[in-house]
Design an enzyme around this catalytic site. Structure first.
Site, PDB file in Angstrom:
ATOM      1  N   CYS A 165      13.220  11.711   6.210  1.00 19.66           N
ATOM      2  CA  CYS A 165      13.346  11.306   7.614  1.00 19.66           C
ATOM      3  C   CYS A 165      14.760  11.507   8.124  1.00 19.66           C
ATOM      4  O   CYS A 165      14.990  11.579   9.325  1.00 19.66           O
ATOM      5  CB  CYS A 165      12.934   9.854   7.761  1.00 19.66           C
ATOM      6  N   GLU A 174       9.890   1.672  10.440  1.00 22.53           N
ATOM      7  CA  GLU A 174      10.793   2.824  10.218  1.00 22.53           C
ATOM      8  C   GLU A 174       9.956   4.069  10.444  1.00 22.53           C
ATOM      9  O   GLU A 174       9.026   4.335   9.678  1.00 22.53           O
ATOM     10  CB  GLU A 174      11.325   2.811   8.780  1.00 22.53           C
ATOM     11  N   LYS A 230       0.851  -1.199   0.000  1.00 16.76           N
ATOM     12  CA  LYS A 230       0.000   0.000   0.000  1.00 16.76           C
ATOM     13  C   LYS A 230       0.881   1.242   0.000  1.00 16.76           C
ATOM     14  O   LYS A 230       1.550   1.543   0.979  1.00 16.76           O
ATOM     15  CB  LYS A 230      -0.899   0.028   1.247  1.00 16.76           C
ATOM     16  N   GLU A 281       8.722  16.260  15.753  1.00 15.05           N
ATOM     17  CA  GLU A 281       9.074  16.224  14.331  1.00 15.05           C
ATOM     18  C   GLU A 281       8.218  17.221  13.555  1.00 15.05           C
ATOM     19  O   GLU A 281       6.993  17.173  13.626  1.00 15.05           O
ATOM     20  CB  GLU A 281       8.847  14.806  13.791  1.00 15.05           C
TER      21      GLU A 281
END
Ligand code: NAD
Length: 486
Positions: free
Chosen positions: A288, A254, A179, A390
């Protein structure tokens, strides 16, 4: 060669080798973030589509799992060839879907997607398992594919990260339900067409488009899906773990990051400055691995800060299709609003914006796009929200430091631990600092230097498990030890 075709506007799922509309016939709008316009429609699939995909994958598994390694490798190499042959079209769609500069898609995303398939086409041919000799017996360990596995990926490096999971899973003999992010589905759709043409047997890879809570969650909870390889936010990773862990599925997660760049006064100054610009604003800061907290040793703080701000100011925010654009659009309106919200918060918390800080309104076709100035902020405390959470946009903070122990404590102060960058010409210090950083990856005097054989992933809330090289092939196989007594 792939061509733009009329189906482009309505993407399709790829199940048992055929391009299918979602069972309920519903679609989500795909917006081009550089223009703010709806330009295509992505299947809003649900559990019926996932169920069909799992059935297809289960049917394909017995044959694929015993297909010779040479044949699997040949097919993966053909997929890589076709990605390379179609580089221009794929790069264009990646840029259109994501807002990233076309140049970035052309030189980073798409070549890397091809490299992922090529790397695992070769790695599987070198993959071996162990044997352990006893006085009166021998053990040999088989590494068998798991069966049907789920691969769920984010929007920031769409085909790059999608292929980073799919390639090792297929190479190891698994069948896959994949996906892509609903925000950037287009190159995954084109990958379906490539896989068909490259001769991947029907059902070996199935791509189901749609929302996380309707498709990703169903893949995660499906009892016939043996493992989940996920890249995305920490919040989603946590939800996936809550469902998959009690089912004893293998999990590779991750997740988010808040990476420190530590710049000592004895660094190679120009190299550190040039690379810090890249590590701050590449892909609009939506990688990231981008360094978002920049710690600078006091003797060079003022100089580095002034030059970093001046160089940042010169970056060209513009139409992603223009060759001279350095900073493209953020991926969506909601993401742009989130980034701007954090900039407001920084100001409320006493931060001073050295450059940037605002939405950019361009002229012409990009007048409604989601552009934000690359932004440098100083004066925030180490534990302010902007230094702890973040942001995942073109925003960095600067923090001066005096002592090595002090900066190590600052760097380790967040809940994340994905990557860190250290700049110093003192090798002993580099090694000492690297040793003490709570981080899955440490770069010394460089950034984003990637050898696909090395372990990739984070500690703390950034990750569970590692991707890359043997790690990925170990993840996608189950060891079985056989002991024979003489
Ligand atoms: P996200 O978590 O919102 O979505 C990632 C994927 O998960 C999407 O395909 C989404 O549809 C799906 N999803 C959402 N809810 C789900 C659920 N309940 N069950 C299963 N699947 C679900 O992340 P995003 O916004 O697409 O990506 C940005 C995030 O990804 C950032 O936090 C960034 O740090 C992280 N990221 C991490 C790495 C890494 O290697 N550590 C790499 C790239 C991006």
């Amino acid at each position: 060669m792939l061509k733009k075709n009329k189906d482009d506007r309505y993407l399709k799922n790829y199940i048992f080798g055929s391009m299918r509309d979602p069972a309920e016939g519903k679609y989500l709008e795909s917006v081009n973030p550089a223009t703010g316009e709806v330009y295509s429609y992505v299947p809003d699939s649900d559990e019926q589509d996932v169920e069909l995909a799992v059935k297809a994958a289960k049917m394909a598994f017995p044959a694929w799992s015993v297909t010779s390694i040479e044949k699997r490798s040949r097919i993966l190499n053909r997929i890589a060839d076709m990605i390379e042959q179609n580089l221009e079209l794929l790069a264009y769609y990646e840029s259109e879907d994501n807002g990233k500069p076309l140049l970035t898609a052309r030189t980073v995303d798409i070549p890397r997607a091809a490299a992922n398939f090529r790397f695992f086409a070769s790695a599987i041919q070198q993959f071996s398992s162990e044997s352990h000799r006893m006085e009166d017996a021998i053990n040999y360990t088989l590494r068998e594919p798991l069966g049907v596995v789920g691969c769920i990926s984010p929007w920031n490096l769409p085909l790059y990260l999608f292929s980073w999971k799919i390639a090792p899973a297929l190479a190891a003999g698994n069948c896959v339900i994949a996906k892509p992010s609903e925000v950037t589905p287009k190159t995954a759709y084109y990958l379906s067409l490539i896989c068909k043409e490259a001769g991947l047997p029907d059902g070996v890879l199935n791509i189901v488009h749609g929302l996380g809570h309707k498709v990703g969650a169903v893949i995660t909870a499906h009892p016939d899906v043996k493992a989940i390889s996920f890249t995305g936010s920490t919040a989603t990773g946590r939800q996936i773990a809550q469902v998959a862990a009690p089912m004893f599925k293998k999990l590779s997660l991750e997740m988010g990051g808040k990476n420190p760049n530590i710049i000592f006064a004895d660094c190679n100054y120009q190299k550190a400055l040039n690379t810090t610009i890249r590590s701050s604003f590449s892909n609009q800061g939506q990688i990231c691995l981008c360094g978002s907290r920049i710690f600078i040793e006091k003797p060079i703080y003022e100089k580095f800060k002034t030059e970093l701000a001046a160089r940042t100011y010169q970056l060209k925010v513009g139409d992603p299709l223009n060759e001279d654009t350095n900073v493209g659009a953020l991926v969506s309106q909601s993401h742009m609003e989130k980034v701007l919200h954090y900039i407001d918060l920084a100001v409320e918390d006493g931060g001073e914006i050295l450059t940037g800080g605002k939405r950019v309104t361009l002229k012409g076709r990009c007048k409604d796009g989601y552009f934000v100035e690359p932004t440098v902020i100083e004066g925030l405390s180490v534990d302010s929200r902007c230094n702890m959470e973040e942001i995942f946009g073109p925003v960095v903070t600067l923090i001066p430091f005096e002592k090595e122990e002090e900066v190590i404590a600052y760097a380790n102060a967040t809940e994340y631990g994905l990557a860190a960058t250290v700049w110093t010409e003192n090798l002993s210090r580099a090694q000492r600092v690297a040793d003490q950083l709570h981080s899955g990856i440490v770069w010394i005097n460089c950034w984003m230097k990637r050898d696909l054989r090395t372990p990739f992933g984070g500690v703390k809330n950034s990750g569970v498990g590692r991707e890359g090289g043997w790690n990925a092939l170990h993840f996608f196989t189950e060891p079985k030890n056989v002991c024979i007594e003489f």
